[in-house]
Design a protein around this motif. Sequence first.
Motif, PDB file in Angstrom:
ATOM      1  N   ILE A  60      -3.668   8.841   8.591  1.00 26.94           N
ATOM      2  CA  ILE A  60      -4.482   9.670   7.685  1.00 26.94           C
ATOM      3  C   ILE A  60      -3.579  10.431   6.723  1.00 26.94           C
ATOM      4  O   ILE A  60      -3.848  10.490   5.516  1.00 26.94           O
ATOM      5  N   ALA A  61      -2.490  10.992   7.223  1.00 23.52           N
ATOM      6  CA  ALA A  61      -1.569  11.767   6.388  1.00 23.52           C
ATOM      7  C   ALA A  61      -0.780  10.891   5.418  1.00 23.52           C
ATOM      8  O   ALA A  61      -0.305  11.384   4.393  1.00 23.52           O
ATOM      9  N   ASN A  62      -0.647   9.600   5.731  1.00 23.94           N
ATOM     10  CA  ASN A  62       0.166   8.696   4.912  1.00 23.94           C
ATOM     11  C   ASN A  62      -0.661   7.604   4.250  1.00 23.94           C
ATOM     12  O   ASN A  62      -0.170   6.487   4.063  1.00 23.94           O
ATOM     13  N   GLU A  63      -1.894   7.912   3.924  1.00 23.50           N
ATOM     14  CA  GLU A  63      -2.789   7.014   3.180  1.00 23.50           C
ATOM     15  C   GLU A  63      -2.885   5.623   3.792  1.00 23.50           C
ATOM     16  O   GLU A  63      -2.834   4.609   3.088  1.00 23.50           O
ATOM     17  N   GLY A  64      -2.991   5.563   5.107  1.00 22.86           N
ATOM     18  CA  GLY A  64      -3.212   4.294   5.788  1.00 22.86           C
ATOM     19  C   GLY A  64      -1.961   3.566   6.220  1.00 22.86           C
ATOM     20  O   GLY A  64      -2.050   2.486   6.811  1.00 22.86           O
ATOM     21  N   ALA A  65      -0.788   4.139   5.959  1.00 26.61           N
ATOM     22  CA  ALA A  65       0.455   3.478   6.369  1.00 26.61           C
ATOM     23  C   ALA A  65       0.633   3.616   7.879  1.00 26.61           C
ATOM     24  O   ALA A  65       0.418   4.682   8.449  1.00 26.61           O
ATOM     25  N   TRP A  66       1.016   2.526   8.505  1.00 22.50           N
ATOM     26  CA  TRP A  66       1.325   2.510   9.945  1.00 22.50           C
ATOM     27  C   TRP A  66       2.789   2.922  10.083  1.00 22.50           C
ATOM     28  O   TRP A  66       3.623   2.527   9.265  1.00 22.50           O
ATOM     29  N   PRO A  67       3.150   3.682  11.093  1.00 23.65           N
ATOM     30  CA  PRO A  67       4.560   4.069  11.249  1.00 23.65           C
ATOM     31  C   PRO A  67       5.458   2.844  11.433  1.00 23.65           C
ATOM     32  O   PRO A  67       5.070   1.871  12.066  1.00 23.65           O
ATOM     33  N   LYS A  68       6.653   2.914  10.866  1.00 19.63           N
ATOM     34  CA  LYS A  68       7.599   1.794  10.934  1.00 19.63           C
ATOM     35  C   LYS A  68       8.550   1.900  12.116  1.00 19.63           C
ATOM     36  O   LYS A  68       9.245   0.937  12.446  1.00 19.63           O
ATOM     37  N   SER A  69       8.627   3.087  12.753  1.00 14.11           N
ATOM     38  CA  SER A  69       9.578   3.267  13.855  1.00 14.11           C
ATOM     39  C   SER A  69       9.218   4.523  14.645  1.00 14.11           C
ATOM     40  O   SER A  69       8.379   5.322  14.216  1.00 14.11           O
ATOM     41  N   TRP A  70       9.896   4.673  15.769  1.00 15.59           N
ATOM     42  CA  TRP A  70       9.752   5.907  16.540  1.00 15.59           C
ATOM     43  C   TRP A  70      10.205   7.095  15.701  1.00 15.59           C
ATOM     44  O   TRP A  70       9.655   8.184  15.803  1.00 15.59           O
ATOM     45  N   GLN A  71      11.213   6.882  14.862  1.00 10.62           N
ATOM     46  CA  GLN A  71      11.712   7.977  14.016  1.00 10.62           C
ATOM     47  C   GLN A  71      10.625   8.493  13.085  1.00 10.62           C
ATOM     48  O   GLN A  71      10.538   9.699  12.845  1.00 10.62           O
ATOM     49  N   ASP A  72       9.804   7.603  12.538  1.00  8.81           N
ATOM     50  CA  ASP A  72       8.687   8.048  11.693  1.00  8.81           C
ATOM     51  C   ASP A  72       7.768   8.981  12.476  1.00  8.81           C
ATOM     52  O   ASP A  72       7.327  10.011  11.960  1.00  8.81           O
TER      53      ASP A  72
END
Length: 150
Positions: free
Chosen positions: A62-74
């Motif tokens: 929701i905060a990133n306009e639908g982007a799925w996290p790319k890593s644990w770091q994200d």
Amino acid sequence: MTNIVAHHTPQQDRRNKIILTICLIIAVTLSIAVVVGRWNNGVDAQNHAVRVMFSVVNDYMIANEGAWPKSWQDLESFPSEGNWYDPVDYELTKKHVVIDFEPNLVQVSEHSPPEFQAIRPVNPVFDFGKDPRLVQLLITVKRFHGEKSE
């Protein structure tokens, strides 16, 4: 008509109370042993960690306009303050949760909760198919990556 009433002697009443007390002690002891066993085996910690990741990834999307996290770091850099899952113990979570950081989100948007595998426990012991956090995550994925968004 015969009125059958059990008459107990004081000795029988005392014996019954002792038997009930022993049964209660056994039941409580077994209940505590089961809870300790589940906790020591990581079952409860794992189930909680999976539920937390459903919510964290949902909030991240929701905060990133639908982007799925790319890593644990994200995920680790994503602020959790003020949420029910604050703070997230990522070291523990990484031991109990597998996240696919490159899922096909169009395909995921078509999944039912039981089919969803992008976030899953390391050792599956619980069905998350009806978990409201998973349902909400799938609604968010569908909103950003479903048929209408193409």
